[in-house]
Motif scaffolding. Structure first.
Motif, PDB file in Angstrom:
ATOM      1  N   ARG A   1     -21.142  54.725  10.278  1.00  0.00           N
ATOM      2  CA  ARG A   1     -22.368  55.012   9.283  1.00  0.00           C
ATOM      3  C   ARG A   1     -21.928  56.193   8.400  1.00  0.00           C
TER       4      ARG A   1
ATOM      5  N   ALA B   1     -19.907  54.362   5.952  1.00  0.00           N
ATOM      6  CA  ALA B   1     -20.898  53.658   5.071  1.00  0.00           C
ATOM      7  C   ALA B   1     -21.673  54.532   4.109  1.00  0.00           C
TER       8      ALA B   1
ATOM      9  N   PHE C   1     -24.350  56.466   5.037  1.00  0.00           N
ATOM     10  CA  PHE C   1     -25.631  56.669   5.593  1.00  0.00           C
ATOM     11  C   PHE C   1     -25.979  58.250   6.120  1.00  0.00           C
TER      12      PHE C   1
ATOM     13  N   ARG D   1     -19.880  51.751  -2.343  1.00  0.00           N
ATOM     14  CA  ARG D   1     -20.647  50.603  -1.332  1.00  0.00           C
ATOM     15  C   ARG D   1     -20.288  49.455  -1.840  1.00  0.00           C
TER      16      ARG D   1
ATOM     17  N   MET E   1     -17.517  47.621  -0.308  1.00  0.00           N
ATOM     18  CA  MET E   1     -17.760  47.608   1.271  1.00  0.00           C
ATOM     19  C   MET E   1     -18.696  46.235   1.520  1.00  0.00           C
TER      20      MET E   1
ATOM     21  N   PHE F   1     -21.166  45.364   5.114  1.00  0.00           N
ATOM     22  CA  PHE F   1     -21.515  45.797   6.414  1.00  0.00           C
ATOM     23  C   PHE F   1     -22.157  44.884   7.321  1.00  0.00           C
TER      24      PHE F   1
ATOM     25  N   PHE G   1     -24.406  44.330  10.375  1.00  0.00           N
ATOM     26  CA  PHE G   1     -25.349  45.041  11.101  1.00  0.00           C
ATOM     27  C   PHE G   1     -25.427  44.528  12.636  1.00  0.00           C
TER      28      PHE G   1
ATOM     29  N   LEU H   1     -17.440  46.637   7.516  1.00  0.00           N
ATOM     30  CA  LEU H   1     -17.635  47.555   8.534  1.00  0.00           C
ATOM     31  C   LEU H   1     -18.509  46.574   9.421  1.00  0.00           C
TER      32      LEU H   1
ATOM     33  N   ASP I   1     -20.640  46.279  12.855  1.00  0.00           N
ATOM     34  CA  ASP I   1     -21.211  47.049  14.008  1.00  0.00           C
ATOM     35  C   ASP I   1     -21.463  46.224  15.532  1.00  0.00           C
TER      36      ASP I   1
END
Lengths: 271, 247
Positions: free
Chosen positions: B45, B48, B50, B77, B80, B82, B84, B160, B162
């Motif tokens: 995060r 990214a 955040f 961003r 990128m 992401f 989640f 990324l 997660d």
């Protein structure tokens, strides 16, 4: 003895700490909501490109709540005219009921009743929907895609509420006054023609624009508080429930407080 | 290149990251392992944007992510994607609309062009049959694949991940791993993967770093991690109950 003093000190510290934390949160939340409103107005330039979402939200927050609005307005008007009519009839003053009805509905009850209904119906839904998106990382996903959540989620909801609450207020006023007419005809011995003639004579432009201004302000209050609570939700389902509950209570309180100040501003001294 | 320089982060009284430094080269698949609550997702995060670290810097291709304004953050961003943990699909949009969302919102092509790109990504992730389905009608594994399709739809340089395999059966986990490797092979992306699934980590990683109590305690190739003499690393990778890690 020292132990007891220490315990008292600890309790007092705990109380001040808790009160302080709550106050800080309220300040933070108020600031967040004001910035959210400001950002939403900045995003209004995209309102046309978001027209589909705005129309969808208008349907959800406005059209779907019409049935509840109809029942509340009709019976609200009937109760109001029955209470006042029965008392006034004792003095032979039942002719005043139409004037009372249009004045009360136009100045206060139309916008207030609609705001209360839409807070429960749409405000709670907004807080729950956006809160669920927040705790399930959908808001983060939007930010990661460089999509502004205010433009994508908040602006359409606030705009739709700003259109639907004044519209439904007018609808509530008409139905409330009609409810009064029904009671006046069956219980107070007034004819429909006489009732509407007196109502028509008592419609004042100022009452109408103050009522509509209130609706507009209530719309911004309800939708921004609900969206802000949703966007600040955390801790899963529990947090979503809390955000929903707080959004409804805060909206009710703010509608009452701001409603008083608008009335006071236009019809009396400021305080 | 992603550089994490001496970042520290504290939430209330809890120190989540304590002077963490990492350098992730272009085209590398870098895996961060560690117990739940060790701070893995917090690092992701920070990358990214955040979170801003309490101290230290996060640099993406030499540009500082922490403290960046919304415009610069948006620009960074755009490089990128992401994935989640839950997929984070917008629940009122179907699979195809979810994948197309960044392209539609940023008007990156005509309707036909966007359809073509989306179909291509759905096909890459073997999701052609699910295009019209709603997120509530698809499995967890499918949600992750749709999330991945959405993450790569703008051809990012960095992805990324997660916990990409959490909650999935072993076959689906292997499939997600294969997709991560494919992203690297076919699109040349830099990947940062946060996981505590060691099988997955060994399969996909160029390098693995282990995070324990907010600090990187070991960083190396999968072989080096497998043969590490650090008792914390050994206990974690072997999944033993006894050892220095408090359970």
């Amino acid at each position: 003895m020292k132990e007891i003093v220490r315990n008292y000190q600890s309790d007092i510290y705990g109380i001040f700490s808790s009160v302080g934390e709550r106050m800080l949160y309220q300040v933070k939340f108020s600031g967040f909501t004001l910035i959210l409103i400001f950002n939403t107005f900045l995003q209004l330039r995209y309102a046309f490109s978001k027209r589909r979402e705005i129309i969808k939200q208008m349907y959800v927050s406005g059209v779907k709540s019409m049935m509840v609005c109809s029942i509340v307005a009709l019976f609200g008007g009937m109760i109001l005219s029955l209470h006042s009519g029965v008392e006034l009839k004792k003095w032979g003053q039942q002719d005043v009921v139409p004037i009372l009805m249009i004045n009360v509905m136009n100045k206060e009850m139309g916008s207030f009743l609609t705001a209360i209904i839409l807070t429960a119906f749409s405000g709670a839904a907004m807080a729950a929907e956006i809160g669920t998106m927040k705790v399930s990382e959908e808001i983060d996903a939007l930010e990661m895609m460089s999509i502004n959540p205010v433009k994508y989620l908040v602006m359409p909801r606030i705009v739709s509420m700003m259109i639907m609450l004044p519209t439904l207020s007018i609808y509530t006023i008409v139905l409330g006054v009609f409810g009064g007419a029904v009671v006046s005809y069956f219980q107070l011995g007034l004819t429909f023609e006489d009732y509407y003639h007196r109502v028509y004579e008592s419609i004042w432009l100022k009452d109408m624009y103050v009522g509509l201004l209130k609706s507009l302000v209530f719309a911004v209050i309800i939708s921004s508080i609900s969206c802000a609570n949703g966007l600040m939700a955390q801790n899963g389902a529990l947090g979503v429930g809390r955000a929903t509950r707080i959004s409804v209570v805060s909206s009710y309180l703010m509608v009452l407080i701001i409603g008083y100040f608008i009335t006071s501003l236009f019809y009396g001294g400021f305080m | 290149m992603i550089e994490v320089r001496n970042i520290s982060k504290r939430f209330g009284k809890v120190v989540v990251l304590d002077n963490v430094s990492l350098t992730i080269e272009n085209g590398e698949t870098f895996v961060i392992i560690g117990q739940s609550g060790a701070g893995k997702t917090t690092i992701l995060r920070h990358i990214a944007g955040f979170f801003d670290p309490d101290q230290g810097d996060v640099l993406i291709d030499g540009m500082k992510m922490n403290g960046a304004g919304s415009g610069k953050k948006r620009m960074l961003r755009e490089k990128m994607g992401f994935l989640f943990q839950s997929g984070a699909l917008i629940n009122w949009l179907n699979v195809k609309e979810n994948v197309a969302l960044p392209l539609v919102e940023h008007k990156l092509g005509t309707k036909d062009e966007i359809d073509k790109i989306v179909d291509e990504k759905l096909s890459l992730l073997q999701l052609d049959d699910a295009a019209e389905k709603m997120p509530s009608d698809i499995s967890g594994g499918m949600k992750k694949r749709v999330g991945l399709a959405r993450a790569i739809v703008r051809n990012p340089e960095i992805i990324l991940y997660d916990e990409p395999t959490s909650g999935l059966d072993p076959v689906m986990s292997a499939r997600i791993d294969e997709l991560i490797l494919r992203m690297q092979r076919e699109l040349g992306v830099t990947s940062v993967v946060v996981t505590h699934d060691m099988d997955s980590a060994y399969r996909i990683a160029d390098r693995i770093a282990m995070l324990y109590q907010g600090r990187i305690i070991e960083c190396g190739t999968p072989e080096q991690i497998r043969e590490s003499i650090n008792p914390y690393v050994r206990q974690f990778v072997e999944g033993k109950l006894t050892g220095p890690i408090e359970v």
